[in-house]
Design an enzyme around this catalytic site. Sequence first.
Site, PDB file in Angstrom:
ATOM      1  N   HIS A 151     -13.573   3.362   1.674  1.00 27.52           N
ATOM      2  CA  HIS A 151     -13.963   2.188   0.893  1.00 27.52           C
ATOM      3  C   HIS A 151     -15.307   1.628   1.351  1.00 27.52           C
ATOM      4  O   HIS A 151     -15.826   0.695   0.742  1.00 27.52           O
ATOM      5  CB  HIS A 151     -12.879   1.106   1.011  1.00 27.52           C
ATOM      6  CG  HIS A 151     -12.756   0.533   2.395  1.00 27.52           C
ATOM      7  ND1 HIS A 151     -11.972   1.133   3.365  1.00 27.52           N
ATOM      8  CD2 HIS A 151     -13.323  -0.550   2.978  1.00 27.52           C
ATOM      9  CE1 HIS A 151     -12.061   0.426   4.482  1.00 27.52           C
ATOM     10  NE2 HIS A 151     -12.875  -0.598   4.278  1.00 27.52           N
TER      11      HIS A 151
ATOM     12  N   ASP B 287      -3.764   4.017   5.109  1.00 26.35           N
ATOM     13  CA  ASP B 287      -2.836   3.740   4.011  1.00 26.35           C
ATOM     14  C   ASP B 287      -3.539   3.334   2.719  1.00 26.35           C
ATOM     15  O   ASP B 287      -2.882   2.973   1.740  1.00 26.35           O
ATOM     16  CB  ASP B 287      -1.813   2.668   4.415  1.00 26.35           C
ATOM     17  CG  ASP B 287      -2.467   1.385   4.893  1.00 26.35           C
ATOM     18  OD1 ASP B 287      -3.688   1.242   4.738  1.00 26.35           O
ATOM     19  OD2 ASP B 287      -1.748   0.516   5.438  1.00 26.35           O
ATOM     20  N   ASP B 288      -4.872   3.403   2.700  1.00 23.13           N
ATOM     21  CA  ASP B 288      -5.604   3.185   1.448  1.00 23.13           C
ATOM     22  C   ASP B 288      -6.340   4.455   1.014  1.00 23.13           C
ATOM     23  O   ASP B 288      -7.331   4.395   0.287  1.00 23.13           O
ATOM     24  CB  ASP B 288      -6.596   2.023   1.574  1.00 23.13           C
ATOM     25  CG  ASP B 288      -7.626   2.235   2.677  1.00 23.13           C
ATOM     26  OD1 ASP B 288      -7.517   3.245   3.408  1.00 23.13           O
ATOM     27  OD2 ASP B 288      -8.538   1.395   2.801  1.00 23.13           O
TER      28      ASP B 288
ATOM     29  N   ASP C 121     -11.050   5.802  15.982  1.00 23.79           N
ATOM     30  CA  ASP C 121     -11.822   6.902  15.406  1.00 23.79           C
ATOM     31  C   ASP C 121     -13.094   7.171  16.205  1.00 23.79           C
ATOM     32  O   ASP C 121     -13.520   8.323  16.339  1.00 23.79           O
ATOM     33  CB  ASP C 121     -12.134   6.658  13.928  1.00 23.79           C
ATOM     34  CG  ASP C 121     -12.758   5.295  13.656  1.00 23.79           C
ATOM     35  OD1 ASP C 121     -12.943   4.511  14.603  1.00 23.79           O
ATOM     36  OD2 ASP C 121     -13.042   5.012  12.466  1.00 23.79           O
TER      37      ASP C 121
ATOM     38  N   ARG D 226       0.801  -1.226   0.000  1.00 24.85           N
ATOM     39  CA  ARG D 226       0.000   0.000   0.000  1.00 24.85           C
ATOM     40  C   ARG D 226       0.835   1.278   0.000  1.00 24.85           C
ATOM     41  O   ARG D 226       0.556   2.210  -0.756  1.00 24.85           O
ATOM     42  CB  ARG D 226      -0.945   0.007   1.210  1.00 24.85           C
ATOM     43  CG  ARG D 226      -2.007  -1.075   1.169  1.00 24.85           C
ATOM     44  CD  ARG D 226      -2.983  -0.918   2.322  1.00 24.85           C
ATOM     45  NE  ARG D 226      -4.030  -1.925   2.301  1.00 24.85           N
ATOM     46  CZ  ARG D 226      -5.022  -1.979   3.172  1.00 24.85           C
ATOM     47  NH1 ARG D 226      -5.086  -1.079   4.159  1.00 24.85           N
ATOM     48  NH2 ARG D 226      -5.943  -2.930   3.085  1.00 24.85           N
TER      49      ARG D 226
END
EC number: 2.4.1.222
Length: 363
Positions: A298, A185-186, A274, A113
Amino acid sequence: MLKSCGRKLLLSLVGSMFTCLLVLMVEPPGRPGLARGEAGGAQRALQSLGAARAAGQGAPGLRSFADYFGRLSRARRELPAAPPSPPRPPAEDITPRDVFIAVKTTKKFHKARLELLLDTWISRNRDMTFIFTDGEDEELKKQARNVINTNCSAAHSRQALSCKMAVEYDKFIESGRKWFCHVDDDNYVNVRTLVKLLSSYPHTQDIYIGKPSLDRPIQATERISENKMHPVHFWFATGGAGFCISRGLALKMSPWASGGHFMSTAEKIRLPDDCTIGYIIESVLGVKLIRSNLFHSHLENLHQVPKTEIHKQVTLSYGMFENKRNSIHMKGAFSVEEDPSRFRSVHCLLYPDTPWCPSNVVY
């Protein structure tokens, strides 16, 4: 006699219409009147109708009534278009150097990634990007300027995620920068749009901006003591889309986030990193999340982001959605097999001067 009655009825009808028009032309108190040009056009049309009535015209007078609306419509169309309202001036001038972007990753994704991010958006923003991982990687340190080994567990657990977020928070406070932004990291980060967005808010005020992944506040149980629990509910910005916090707000979070406090706060509600951020900000401090549809994870259908709007987005992502490949839908120089995340295609759309971007490509 019938002819006389018909004439009286017709004149009465036209007179009533004329009276209605006069009432319509009078501006009611408390309501804005017609624009100057519109009022002039309406007045001219009304005068034409009055002249026709005074001349004793019957049926033609009725046509003048319909003609009034035509003239009024033309008067509206002929008015010069109102100039667009000036854009809201920025609350303050900030540069990328004022922003601290924390990228959360794990060692097993350094190649799978991070290399993609280093080739694309991080390549133009190395000074503002800080990579938080869980293992040493000398090769990564050569490619990225700011790599922090958190020494947290590599597991994708609540404790491990909160451990990394705690380090991110402390490093941001140490940096002295104005804005803290967390991404995964995406995520692809459009830094130009991010800086523009953040400049709309004073960094000294309480600002928490991002996108929730749920359609309702999350419900949790807050542990008050060994035997006492308290239900809480609050909104949180999903870390998978990224979120930003002003320095003014981050400093207020310190009693629940600095040092080892973040992990103990996370254990108090037994939720991931989060969610814990949202708990501290919304439930404890009473600051509301500012929702922005410019952040994307995503967990949403990324095919719905229009190609014409890509340059306006702050973050993008890729992955799986409803058991299907989920990424931005766009054409480019790279096939889906070559560029499954579409990040390279997005980067070439935003920065066509990138050396490895093919020239003369229609996106």
